[in-house]
Design a protein around this motif. Structure first.
Motif, PDB file in Angstrom:
ATOM      1  N   SER A  80       0.890  -1.251  -0.015  1.00 29.26           N
ATOM      2  CA  SER A  80      -0.079  -0.266   0.083  1.00 29.26           C
ATOM      3  C   SER A  80       0.666   1.216  -0.009  1.00 29.26           C
ATOM      4  O   SER A  80       0.077   2.225  -0.358  1.00 29.26           O
ATOM      5  N   HIS A  81       2.180   1.106   0.390  1.00 29.09           N
ATOM      6  CA  HIS A  81       3.171   2.203   0.210  1.00 29.09           C
ATOM      7  C   HIS A  81       3.732   2.712  -1.299  1.00 29.09           C
ATOM      8  O   HIS A  81       4.342   3.688  -1.278  1.00 29.09           O
ATOM      9  N   TYR A  82       3.270   1.833  -2.069  1.00 26.04           N
ATOM     10  CA  TYR A  82       4.025   2.287  -3.571  1.00 26.04           C
ATOM     11  C   TYR A  82       3.461   3.667  -3.890  1.00 26.04           C
ATOM     12  O   TYR A  82       4.566   4.337  -4.241  1.00 26.04           O
ATOM     13  N   HIS A  83       2.412   4.004  -3.828  1.00 21.78           N
ATOM     14  CA  HIS A  83       1.949   5.456  -4.229  1.00 21.78           C
ATOM     15  C   HIS A  83       2.280   5.884  -5.628  1.00 21.78           C
ATOM     16  O   HIS A  83       3.115   6.800  -5.647  1.00 21.78           O
ATOM     17  N   TYR A  84       2.222   5.083  -6.729  1.00 19.80           N
ATOM     18  CA  TYR A  84       2.968   5.508  -7.888  1.00 19.80           C
ATOM     19  C   TYR A  84       2.225   6.457  -8.671  1.00 19.80           C
ATOM     20  O   TYR A  84       2.621   6.618  -9.735  1.00 19.80           O
ATOM     21  N   TRP A  85       1.072   7.207  -7.854  1.00 22.37           N
ATOM     22  CA  TRP A  85       0.646   8.372  -8.524  1.00 22.37           C
ATOM     23  C   TRP A  85       1.237   9.538  -8.158  1.00 22.37           C
ATOM     24  O   TRP A  85       1.066  10.693  -8.677  1.00 22.37           O
ATOM     25  N   ALA A  86       2.236   9.576  -7.239  1.00 24.66           N
ATOM     26  CA  ALA A  86       3.044  10.628  -6.688  1.00 24.66           C
ATOM     27  C   ALA A  86       3.768  11.258  -7.835  1.00 24.66           C
ATOM     28  O   ALA A  86       4.661  10.508  -8.667  1.00 24.66           O
ATOM     29  N   ASP A  87       4.106  12.646  -7.639  1.00 24.90           N
ATOM     30  CA  ASP A  87       4.764  13.424  -8.667  1.00 24.90           C
ATOM     31  C   ASP A  87       6.523  13.057  -8.102  1.00 24.90           C
ATOM     32  O   ASP A  87       6.823  12.448  -7.023  1.00 24.90           O
ATOM     33  N   PRO A  88       7.453  13.586  -9.000  1.00 27.56           N
ATOM     34  CA  PRO A  88       8.796  13.070  -8.690  1.00 27.56           C
ATOM     35  C   PRO A  88       9.343  13.513  -7.285  1.00 27.56           C
ATOM     36  O   PRO A  88      10.049  12.517  -6.818  1.00 27.56           O
ATOM     37  N   LEU A  90       7.801  13.813  -4.555  1.00 29.58           N
ATOM     38  CA  LEU A  90       7.032  13.143  -3.383  1.00 29.58           C
ATOM     39  C   LEU A  90       7.318  11.669  -3.789  1.00 29.58           C
ATOM     40  O   LEU A  90       7.559  11.073  -2.573  1.00 29.58           O
ATOM     41  N   ALA A  91       7.369  11.224  -4.628  1.00 31.37           N
ATOM     42  CA  ALA A  91       7.860   9.973  -4.916  1.00 31.37           C
ATOM     43  C   ALA A  91       9.319   9.571  -4.383  1.00 31.37           C
ATOM     44  O   ALA A  91       9.692   8.644  -3.872  1.00 31.37           O
ATOM     45  N   ALA A  92      10.082  10.512  -4.747  1.00 31.72           N
ATOM     46  CA  ALA A  92      11.518  10.301  -3.965  1.00 31.72           C
ATOM     47  C   ALA A  92      11.607  10.351  -2.486  1.00 31.72           C
ATOM     48  O   ALA A  92      12.178   9.651  -1.968  1.00 31.72           O
ATOM     49  N   GLU A  93      10.719  11.252  -1.874  1.00 31.80           N
ATOM     50  CA  GLU A  93      10.628  11.169  -0.319  1.00 31.80           C
ATOM     51  C   GLU A  93      10.007   9.791   0.042  1.00 31.80           C
ATOM     52  O   GLU A  93      10.265   9.319   1.145  1.00 31.80           O
ATOM     53  N   VAL A  94       8.697   9.538  -0.717  1.00 31.52           N
ATOM     54  CA  VAL A  94       8.507   8.016  -0.107  1.00 31.52           C
ATOM     55  C   VAL A  94       9.303   6.978  -0.287  1.00 31.52           C
ATOM     56  O   VAL A  94       9.500   6.236   0.739  1.00 31.52           O
ATOM     57  N   CYS A  95      10.267   6.835  -1.311  1.00 24.21           N
ATOM     58  CA  CYS A  95      11.354   5.970  -1.086  1.00 24.21           C
ATOM     59  C   CYS A  95      12.254   6.147  -0.204  1.00 24.21           C
ATOM     60  O   CYS A  95      12.943   5.160   0.623  1.00 24.21           O
ATOM     61  N   ARG A  96      12.648   7.497   0.109  1.00 23.52           N
ATOM     62  CA  ARG A  96      13.619   7.845   1.124  1.00 23.52           C
ATOM     63  C   ARG A  96      12.993   7.250   2.418  1.00 23.52           C
ATOM     64  O   ARG A  96      13.682   6.631   3.559  1.00 23.52           O
ATOM     65  N   ASP A 111      20.092  -9.473  13.803  1.00 21.45           N
ATOM     66  CA  ASP A 111      20.409 -10.976  13.592  1.00 21.45           C
ATOM     67  C   ASP A 111      19.203 -11.852  13.229  1.00 21.45           C
ATOM     68  O   ASP A 111      19.331 -12.899  12.456  1.00 21.45           O
ATOM     69  N   ARG A 112      18.079 -11.199  13.114  1.00 19.18           N
ATOM     70  CA  ARG A 112      16.882 -12.024  12.734  1.00 19.18           C
ATOM     71  C   ARG A 112      15.951 -11.282  11.620  1.00 19.18           C
ATOM     72  O   ARG A 112      15.161 -11.864  11.101  1.00 19.18           O
ATOM     73  N   LEU A 113      16.473 -10.033  11.294  1.00 21.59           N
ATOM     74  CA  LEU A 113      15.644  -9.267  10.257  1.00 21.59           C
ATOM     75  C   LEU A 113      16.489  -8.776   9.397  1.00 21.59           C
ATOM     76  O   LEU A 113      17.542  -8.390   9.458  1.00 21.59           O
ATOM     77  N   SER A 114      15.952  -8.816   7.884  1.00 17.08           N
ATOM     78  CA  SER A 114      16.732  -8.059   7.118  1.00 17.08           C
ATOM     79  C   SER A 114      15.713  -7.399   6.141  1.00 17.08           C
ATOM     80  O   SER A 114      14.330  -7.675   6.452  1.00 17.08           O
ATOM     81  N   GLY A 115      16.141  -6.461   5.080  1.00 15.37           N
ATOM     82  CA  GLY A 115      14.931  -5.715   4.651  1.00 15.37           C
ATOM     83  C   GLY A 115      15.012  -5.266   3.122  1.00 15.37           C
ATOM     84  O   GLY A 115      16.115  -5.393   2.343  1.00 15.37           O
ATOM     85  N   LEU A 116      13.963  -4.726   2.724  1.00 15.64           N
ATOM     86  CA  LEU A 116      14.135  -4.049   1.123  1.00 15.64           C
ATOM     87  C   LEU A 116      13.277  -2.863   1.109  1.00 15.64           C
ATOM     88  O   LEU A 116      12.698  -2.670   2.000  1.00 15.64           O
ATOM     89  N   GLY A 117      13.885  -2.053   0.262  1.00 13.53           N
ATOM     90  CA  GLY A 117      13.196  -0.731   0.096  1.00 13.53           C
ATOM     91  C   GLY A 117      12.245  -0.538  -1.096  1.00 13.53           C
ATOM     92  O   GLY A 117      11.846  -1.670  -1.489  1.00 13.53           O
ATOM     93  N   LEU A 118      12.106   0.609  -1.401  1.00 16.55           N
ATOM     94  CA  LEU A 118      10.969   0.793  -2.424  1.00 16.55           C
ATOM     95  C   LEU A 118      11.656   1.777  -3.613  1.00 16.55           C
ATOM     96  O   LEU A 118      12.879   2.492  -3.505  1.00 16.55           O
ATOM     97  N   VAL A 119      11.319   1.527  -4.837  1.00 19.17           N
ATOM     98  CA  VAL A 119      11.686   2.306  -5.888  1.00 19.17           C
ATOM     99  C   VAL A 119      10.548   3.097  -6.742  1.00 19.17           C
ATOM    100  O   VAL A 119       9.312   2.278  -6.770  1.00 19.17           O
TER     101      VAL A 119
END
Length: 329
Positions: A80-88, A90-96, A111-119
């Motif tokens: 739900s955090h993709y927000h592909y409607w956002a302008d450049p 805001l989109a950069a801020e969402v990914c940051r 030691d138990r968790l690893s993670g992924l971000g967004l583009v």
């Protein structure tokens, strides 16, 4: 043997605060409501409210992992955090915010968790920078949906992103959100039950037929939900590739590319999981639960046992290799 769940989500309220009230947000919410229908929207809201601790608190997450026999989770932002409607901007801020938020969550139990971000799929020129930022935060890659408005994953504008992901060894986790069949699926939660597997199949077909995997053979692309419908109807794709010159966008039969992709184990059916392993290869399937949503599996290791796949690298070894993880013991 270490067990690794590669399909688990975290909710980041700071992203929703950043997009609230911005131009386009209301229209996005209205479209999402139309696609899901009022009943599903209400049920989903209540479900998330009941699971908010699992989605936001590392302590709750770790307790649930212990109960399920999971040693490590790879945590990605809620789709739900993709927000592909956002302008450049805001989109950069969402990914940051996504990179920083996931990194902070992971840091509570590194030691138990690893993670992924967004583009931001809607702004291809910003994607490599967002990927680099995610990696700089210590994340293992990024999560993407099946498409952005007006763009399929076969779009040539994505070539620099695929190249950067392949060069860095970053994992790209393909996890659809929403379905372009729109109101046709607005009852009985068909937007998810049918729509998500359709989106997986369409997105992966664009990647395969356009030759992305030919041009970027080192790309680590992991598909959620067992790849959707694609792995179970490969004969038609191969036949079309053989008899139709306009289907020859890739170098070889489409089915052969499943052994260049990776898939999670979330098929909800032992026979389907065995078939996925047969067509993709046992080294290409990784344990996945969709934690903690109701469409996930609270006991993913039981699903492996039901399919006769217990004590195989699917439970963790394949993820250790793909994500370059360390055994927490």
């Amino acid at each position: 043997m270490i067990t690794v769940d590669v399909h688990a989500h975290v909710l980041l309220p700071e992203i929703e605060r950043a997009v609230a009230g911005r131009p386009g947000h209301d229209a996005h919410r209205e479209l999402d409501a139309r696609r899901n229908g009022p009943h599903a929207t209400a049920v989903s809201g209540a479900m998330i409210g009941e699971r908010i601790g699992l989605l936001t608190r590392a302590g709750d997450r770790l307790a649930a992992m212990d109960a399920a026999g999971v040693d490590v989770q790879v945590v990605s932002p809620s789709p739900s955090h993709y927000h592909y409607w956002a302008d450049p901007g805001l989109a950069a801020e969402v990914c940051r915010l996504a990179a920083a938020g996931v990194a902070a969550h992971v840091a509570q139990a590194p030691d138990r968790l690893s993670g992924l971000g967004l583009v931001p799929l809607q702004h291809p020129s910003l994607m490599t920078g967002a990927l680099d930022d995610a990696l700089a935060h210590g994340l293992r890659g990024v999560q993407i949906s099946s498409h952005a408005p007006g763009r399929e994953l076969s779009d040539p504008a994505y070539e620099p992103f695929w190249a950067r992901a392949a060069a860095t060894g970053a994992v790209v986790f393909l996890h659809p959100f929403g379905c372009t069949l729109d109101e046709r699926l607005d009852r009985w939660y068909l937007s998810n039950l049918v729509g998500q597997p359709v989106e997986n199949a369409v997105a992966l077909s664009h990647v395969i037929f356009s030759g992305v995997l030919d041009r970027h053979p080192r790309l680590k692309l992991l598909a959620a939900h067992g790849g959707g419908y694609l792995p179970y109807y490969l004969g038609r794709a191969d036949h079309g590739w053989r008899v139709r010159p306009d289907a020859r966008g890739c170098a070889r039969e489409p089915s052969s590319y499943l052994r260049d992709l990776h898939f999670d184990s979330l098929t909800h059916d032992p026979a389907a999981l065995r078939e996925l392993v047969r067509v993709a290869g046992p080294e290409r399937v990784l344990l996945g639960s969709d934690f903690p949503f109701d469409m996930g599996d609270p006991d993913p290791l039981a699903a492996l046992r039901a399919a006769g796949l217990a004590d195989t690298p699917i439970s963790g070894g394949n993820a250790v290799r793909l994500f370059d993880l360390k055994d927490p013991s």
